[in-house]
Design an enzyme around this catalytic site. Structure first.
Site, PDB file in Angstrom:
ATOM      1  N   GLY A  90       0.783  -1.242   0.000  1.00 16.97           N
ATOM      2  CA  GLY A  90       0.000   0.000   0.000  1.00 16.97           C
ATOM      3  C   GLY A  90       0.808   1.282   0.000  1.00 16.97           C
ATOM      4  O   GLY A  90       0.254   2.347   0.276  1.00 16.97           O
ATOM      5  N   THR A  91       2.098   1.212  -0.321  1.00 19.56           N
ATOM      6  CA  THR A  91       2.900   2.442  -0.210  1.00 19.56           C
ATOM      7  C   THR A  91       3.203   3.126  -1.539  1.00 19.56           C
ATOM      8  O   THR A  91       3.741   4.224  -1.553  1.00 19.56           O
ATOM      9  CB  THR A  91       4.238   2.170   0.521  1.00 19.56           C
ATOM     10  OG1 THR A  91       4.958   1.147  -0.194  1.00 19.56           O
ATOM     11  CG2 THR A  91       3.998   1.727   1.952  1.00 19.56           C
ATOM     12  N   ILE A 114      -0.688   1.371  -7.411  1.00 21.89           N
ATOM     13  CA  ILE A 114      -2.113   1.027  -7.315  1.00 21.89           C
ATOM     14  C   ILE A 114      -2.526   0.818  -5.855  1.00 21.89           C
ATOM     15  O   ILE A 114      -3.613   1.236  -5.441  1.00 21.89           O
ATOM     16  CB  ILE A 114      -2.400  -0.253  -8.139  1.00 21.89           C
ATOM     17  CG1 ILE A 114      -2.099  -0.008  -9.627  1.00 21.89           C
ATOM     18  CG2 ILE A 114      -3.847  -0.700  -7.959  1.00 21.89           C
ATOM     19  CD1 ILE A 114      -1.996  -1.275 -10.474  1.00 21.89           C
ATOM     20  N   TYR A 148       5.706 -14.136 -15.230  1.00 24.58           N
ATOM     21  CA  TYR A 148       4.770 -13.146 -14.657  1.00 24.58           C
ATOM     22  C   TYR A 148       3.346 -13.470 -15.098  1.00 24.58           C
ATOM     23  O   TYR A 148       2.415 -13.485 -14.286  1.00 24.58           O
ATOM     24  CB  TYR A 148       5.170 -11.746 -15.128  1.00 24.58           C
ATOM     25  CG  TYR A 148       4.257 -10.634 -14.650  1.00 24.58           C
ATOM     26  CD1 TYR A 148       4.349 -10.138 -13.347  1.00 24.58           C
ATOM     27  CD2 TYR A 148       3.305 -10.068 -15.499  1.00 24.58           C
ATOM     28  CE1 TYR A 148       3.516  -9.121 -12.904  1.00 24.58           C
ATOM     29  CE2 TYR A 148       2.471  -9.047 -15.064  1.00 24.58           C
ATOM     30  CZ  TYR A 148       2.585  -8.574 -13.767  1.00 24.58           C
ATOM     31  OH  TYR A 148       1.747  -7.561 -13.341  1.00 24.58           O
TER      32      TYR A 148
HETATM   33  N1  LIG Z   1       1.670  -1.107 -13.062  1.00 24.99           N
HETATM   34  C1  LIG Z   1       1.108  -1.897 -13.985  1.00 24.99           C
HETATM   35  O1  LIG Z   1       1.141  -1.599 -15.206  1.00 24.99           O
HETATM   36  C2  LIG Z   1       0.393  -3.150 -13.556  1.00 24.99           C
HETATM   37  C3  LIG Z   1      -0.411  -3.790 -14.497  1.00 24.99           C
HETATM   38  C4  LIG Z   1      -1.077  -4.959 -14.125  1.00 24.99           C
HETATM   39  C5  LIG Z   1      -0.942  -5.464 -12.842  1.00 24.99           C
HETATM   40  N2  LIG Z   1      -0.141  -4.816 -11.956  1.00 24.99           N
HETATM   41  C6  LIG Z   1      -0.020  -5.419 -10.607  1.00 24.99           C
HETATM   42  O2  LIG Z   1      -0.445  -4.461  -9.650  1.00 24.99           O
HETATM   43  C7  LIG Z   1       0.238  -4.697  -8.403  1.00 24.99           C
HETATM   44  C8  LIG Z   1       0.847  -3.385  -7.940  1.00 24.99           C
HETATM   45  O3  LIG Z   1       1.679  -2.899  -8.977  1.00 24.99           O
HETATM   46  P1  LIG Z   1       2.210  -1.398  -8.979  1.00 24.99           P
HETATM   47  O4  LIG Z   1       2.535  -1.096 -10.390  1.00 24.99           O
HETATM   48  O5  LIG Z   1       1.290  -0.511  -8.225  1.00 24.99           O
HETATM   49  O6  LIG Z   1       3.593  -1.607  -8.182  1.00 24.99           O
HETATM   50  P2  LIG Z   1       4.521  -0.578  -7.383  1.00 24.99           P
HETATM   51  O7  LIG Z   1       4.244   0.818  -7.779  1.00 24.99           O
HETATM   52  O8  LIG Z   1       5.896  -1.124  -7.520  1.00 24.99           O
HETATM   53  O9  LIG Z   1       4.038  -0.784  -5.862  1.00 24.99           O
HETATM   54  C9  LIG Z   1       4.147  -2.041  -5.280  1.00 24.99           C
HETATM   55  C10 LIG Z   1       3.741  -1.945  -3.832  1.00 24.99           C
HETATM   56  O10 LIG Z   1       3.755  -3.266  -3.272  1.00 24.99           O
HETATM   57  C11 LIG Z   1       4.742  -3.334  -2.221  1.00 24.99           C
HETATM   58  N3  LIG Z   1       5.287  -4.693  -2.301  1.00 24.99           N
HETATM   59  C12 LIG Z   1       5.944  -5.279  -3.324  1.00 24.99           C
HETATM   60  N4  LIG Z   1       6.242  -6.551  -3.018  1.00 24.99           N
HETATM   61  C13 LIG Z   1       5.753  -6.773  -1.774  1.00 24.99           C
HETATM   62  C14 LIG Z   1       5.752  -7.887  -0.904  1.00 24.99           C
HETATM   63  N5  LIG Z   1       6.330  -9.049  -1.224  1.00 24.99           N
HETATM   64  N6  LIG Z   1       5.137  -7.776   0.297  1.00 24.99           N
HETATM   65  C15 LIG Z   1       4.549  -6.607   0.664  1.00 24.99           C
HETATM   66  N7  LIG Z   1       4.528  -5.521  -0.108  1.00 24.99           N
HETATM   67  C16 LIG Z   1       5.129  -5.603  -1.313  1.00 24.99           C
HETATM   68  C17 LIG Z   1       5.683  -2.183  -2.494  1.00 24.99           C
HETATM   69  O11 LIG Z   1       6.365  -1.689  -1.340  1.00 24.99           O
HETATM   70  P3  LIG Z   1       7.797  -2.294  -0.886  1.00 24.99           P
HETATM   71  O12 LIG Z   1       8.703  -2.232  -2.079  1.00 24.99           O
HETATM   72  O13 LIG Z   1       8.230  -1.424   0.248  1.00 24.99           O
HETATM   73  O14 LIG Z   1       7.510  -3.684  -0.469  1.00 24.99           O
HETATM   74  C18 LIG Z   1       4.691  -1.136  -2.988  1.00 24.99           C
HETATM   75  O15 LIG Z   1       3.991  -0.581  -1.907  1.00 24.99           O
HETATM   76  C19 LIG Z   1       1.245  -5.816  -8.694  1.00 24.99           C
HETATM   77  O16 LIG Z   1       0.712  -7.049  -8.284  1.00 24.99           O
HETATM   78  C20 LIG Z   1       1.394  -5.782 -10.205  1.00 24.99           C
HETATM   79  O17 LIG Z   1       1.789  -7.025 -10.741  1.00 24.99           O
HETATM   80  C21 LIG Z   1       0.532  -3.665 -12.275  1.00 24.99           C
END
Ligand SMILES: NC(=O)c1ccc[n+]([C@@H]2O[C@H](COP(=O)([O-])OP(=O)(O)OC[C@H]3O[C@@H](n4cnc5c(N)ncnc54)[C@H](OP(=O)(O)O)[C@@H]3O)[C@@H](O)[C@H]2O)c1
Length: 259
Positions: free
Chosen positions: A13-14, A17, A148
């Protein structure tokens, strides 16, 4: 106030999304417990949002830390109404070049999602809503992203079985399936502004809407699935991709005849 009186738990949540969803849930009256691995990220969100949220340093793969985070979130209000298993990451894994360790690291997102729901079970109220994080990549066959894509296809499969198992308790399990969302996970934050804008423009051109999706737009879909407005939705997926799958022929790249 679409989540008034509800307690929610969000992994990751930091940033991106997850953070947009923490903000949307608080705006709509929920009390939110959220996690991430890095202390500074958790502290920064707590310092900024302060009210109605509590953050935990908990890797989604660390059962002990997750149990503590879920228990603390639940104890404040006697139960949890919404779980958003969002935490995940992308690992490039081309066929012929990928180690077993890399594969296992990527596929751990499925294990972590399963365990997040399993560990949350004792705290879930009747009629709770669980939202799992999918991805368009699960069905697009992107090169280099097999692991992935498999992890996200696995999560979609989990949702269907979980829905069957939890329906007797009135608990709903659905998946949000984003296309390309503008978040730090694309690794563009350190790029010079004009280069970053150009990259985003090129990525956005794969969608008929001709832009990347905003994190808040995905959060709005999650908000809908979390709220009672979606009470009839069970074991389904909401795709938030600007039309990439539904109307691919309308994307600027397709119209120009480019791959
Ligand atoms: N961005 C896209 O285009 C996209 C598209 C489709 C799906 N998604 C999915 O959406 C989700 C979020 O993506 P995002 O793009 O928002 O990523 P992001 O900006 O990198 O944010 C990821 C968040 O999850 C935390 N995190 C990562 N691994 C973790 C773990 N093992 N345990 C607890 N916290 C964890 C991170 O904080 P810390 O690093 O401090 O842990 C951060 O708060 C993912 O599952 C991703 O696969 C993203």
């Amino acid at each position: 106030m679409r989540l008034s009186g509800k307690t929610a738990f969000i992994t990751g949540g930091t940033r991106g999304i997850g953070l947009a969803t923490v903000e949307a849930f608080i705006e709509h009256g929920a009390m939110v417990g959220f996690t991430a691995r890095k202390t500074e990220g958790v502290n920064a969100v707590i310092a900024r949002l302060a009210k109605n949220c509590v953050g935990f340093v908990a890797d989604a793969g660390d059962d002990e830390a997750m149990v503590a985070a879920l228990s603390a979130t639940s104890s404040a209000s006697g139960g949890i109404d919404v779980v958003f298993a969002n935490a995940g990451h992308y690992v490039n894994a081309p066929l012929g070049e990928t180690s077993r360790e890399t594969l296992q690291q990527q596929l751990s997102v499925v294990t972590n999602t399963f365990m997040t729901v399993q560990l949350a079970l004792p705290h879930l109220r009747e009629g709770a809503s669980i939202i799992l994080m999918g991805s368009l990549y699960a069905s697009m066959g992107p090169p280099g992203a097999g692991a992935y894509a498999a992890s996200k296809a696995g999560i979609a499969a989990l949702a269907r079985s979980f829905a069957s198992e939890l329906s007797p308790r009135g608990i709903r399990v659905n998946v949000v399936v984003p296309g390309a969302v503008d978040t730090p996970s694309w690794g563009m934050d350190d790029l010079e502004l004009s280069l970053r804008d150009e990259r985003k423009r090129l990525i956005g051109e794969r969608a008929p809407l001709n832009r990347m999706i905003r994190a808040a737009e995905v959060a709005n879909a999650v908000l809908f699935l979390a709220s009672d407005e979606s009470s009839g939705l069970q074991a389904t997926e909401i795709v938030v991709d600007g039309g990439t799958t539904g109307a691919m022929a309308g994307s600027p790249r397709y119209v120009r005849g480019e791959p």
